[in-house]
Write an enzyme that holds these catalytic residues in place. Structure first.
Site, mmCIF file in Angstrom:
data_model
loop_
_atom_site.group_PDB
_atom_site.id
_atom_site.type_symbol
_atom_site.label_atom_id
_atom_site.label_comp_id
_atom_site.label_asym_id
_atom_site.label_seq_id
_atom_site.Cartn_x
_atom_site.Cartn_y
_atom_site.Cartn_z
ATOM 1 N N ASP A 56 0.842 -1.197 0.000
ATOM 2 C CA ASP A 56 0.000 0.000 0.000
ATOM 3 C C ASP A 56 0.879 1.250 0.000
ATOM 4 O OD1 ASP A 56 -2.192 1.887 0.614
ATOM 5 O OD2 ASP A 56 -3.353 0.074 0.951
ATOM 6 N N HIS A 84 2.075 2.022 -3.267
ATOM 7 C CA HIS A 84 1.219 3.051 -3.865
ATOM 8 C C HIS A 84 1.838 4.444 -3.846
ATOM 9 C CE1 HIS A 84 -2.606 0.396 -3.195
ATOM 10 N NE2 HIS A 84 -1.699 -0.147 -3.980
#
Ligand SMILES: *[C@@H]1O[C@H](CO)[C@@H](O)[C@H](O)[C@H]1NC(C)=O
Ligand SMILES: *[C@@H]1O[C@H](CO)[C@@H](O)[C@H](O)[C@H]1NC(C)=O
Length: 408
Positions: free
Chosen positions: A221, A244
């Site tokens: 993430d 991310h």
């Protein structure tokens, strides 16, 4: 005879003093030697660690807790201040969490709370053993999922220095900072699989004076996520990917969010991440402000969306996409961002129709895309940025599609 006893007792007194001096000098409250910890991967480190913490925390002089090399099991630990004097944790070993997600009642594994003048270093590892949690085993009820533990929580620390530690395979976020003042994280490593859900590397919220230097973060993430109330954050020399990317927000999801201001992200390298540097706020939802945010000297390598402001953030359609964000963004710069992208929309600045972004600057952007989906483009909406230096692709030259691709 009496003389002999005297000699023996003198020698042993000297020896005792010498050993005490060595212990005082090395400063070590060794969890194995002194508190009965066992590096056997099955004896719970919880009690030895909290006993060592109690003694260190009550000490009127600076104290160091040593967790020597070896592999330990730790069920859970909450290590709380206030303490009487500066306190240091030397983690040389590897600490493993129980693999079963149901072993946790709260969203935390190791927490340091309300400590002043705190230091942690030693090259050791916090291993969250998250593989079963990633598969959401035993996680059928939604509220249980939300209690997956964060590997390390730093709550309300003041004047803290964290150096040379690794956190891996956390079941949730790896490191979470809340309410901290003047804290530096240097040479921290994060390792989790690319497909591990919600495993943000470092999350910062409501903290003032945070420095993150030379971290290396590979996860599923956000590399670093920055929540509301963050002030004076300096991120420098961080490498991210996979994951991310570095993200401010999401903002505007909750009522009464605190202003976010004074963020500098510089000299970072992002490889194979979905975003590079990003600010996101929810479509519609609650008010907020974020200002004085600067991204500088960023290298992107095969990043899907390198430069992005997304004020239509609406994952899984959990908001009203046709509404405008109520978060006001101002004083934002992107300077010297260069490298390669994995998709053609390399710059995407989508601001709120209700609160257009103010005082945005794009300087020296040079990002190439060489895939099959057409030329690299730069899109802007509800913003009139100041544009300087090289611009490749031409800044804000492309039309914004009516339904911009949602980001994750
Ligand atoms: C910030 O914390 C560090 C310890 O990490 C300390 O050395 C320094 O003096 C603190 N700065 C201020 C302004 O208190
Ligand atoms: C670039 O990124 C894409 C998507 O993240 C990935 O599928 C691809 O393998 C990467 N390409 C290279 C050359 O690493």
């Amino acid at each position: 005879m009496a003389k002999k006893i005297n000699v023996v007792s003198t020698v042993s007194t000297i020896l005792f003093l010498f050993l005490s001096a060595v212990e005082a000098q090395s400063g070590a409250l060794d969890v194995v030697a002194k508190f009965g910890a066992k590096a056997d991967e099955k004896t719970d480190l919880s009690k030895p660690l909290s006993d060592a913490w109690k003694e260190a925390c009550a000490s009127a002089t600076p104290a160091t807790i040593l967790i020597p090399k070896g592999v330990y099991l730790l069920s859970q630990a909450t290590l709380e201040g206030p303490c009487k004097a500066p306190i240091e944790v030397q983690l040389q070993g590897t600490i493993k969490a129980p693999t079963d997600p149901q072993a946790f009642k709260e969203a935390k594994w190791i927490e340091f709370n309300k400590v002043e003048n705190f230091k942690m270093s030693g090259g050791g590892v916090f291993d969250g053993q998250g593989t079963r949690a990633y598969k959401r085993e035993g996680c059928d009820k939604k509220d249980f999922c939300s209690a997956l533990p964060i590997n390390i929580r730093f709550d309300f620390l003041t004047n803290a220095m964290i150096q040379d530690i690794t956190t891996r395979d956390s079941k949730q976020f790896h490191i979470n900072l809340l309410g901290c003042k003047n804290i530096t994280l240097e040479r921290v490593s994060v390792r989790a699989p690319q497909d591990s859900p919600n495993t943000d590397g470092i999350h910062i919220g409501r903290s003032d004076g945070v420095n993150i230097i030379d971290a290396d973060i590979r996860t599923g993430d956000d590399c670093i996520s920055i929540g509301d109330g963050t002030k004076h954050l300096d991120v420098k020399g961080v490498t991210c990917g996979p994951g991310h990317g570095i993200s401010i927000g999401s903002l505007g999801k909750f009522e009464n969010e605190e202003p976010l201001e004074g963020i500098t992200i510089s000299k970072c390298v992002m490889s194979d991440t979905t975003n590079g540097v990003r600010i996101k706020s929810w479509a519609g939802e609650f008010p907020g402000t974020a200002s004085d945010i600067h991204f500088e000297d960023i290298t992107v390598k095969n990043v899907s969306c390198p430069v992005i402001i997304d004020q239509k953030y609406c994952p899984s359609n959990k908001c009203k996409m046709n509404e405008e964000s109520n978060v006001k963004l101002s004083k934002i710069s992107f300077k010297n961002i260069h490298g390669t992208a994995a998709l053609p929309e390399v710059v995407k600045i989508i601001c709120s129709g209700r609160f257009p972004c103010e005082d945005v600057e794009l300087a020296d952007i040079d990002i190439t895309y060489s895939g099959p989906k057409g030329p690299a483009v730069s899109e802007c909406k509800n913003v009139k940025p100041k544009i300087t230096g090289k611009q490749n692709p031409p800044a804000c030259a492309a039309p914004v599609p009516p339904n911009p691709t949602p980001t994750v």
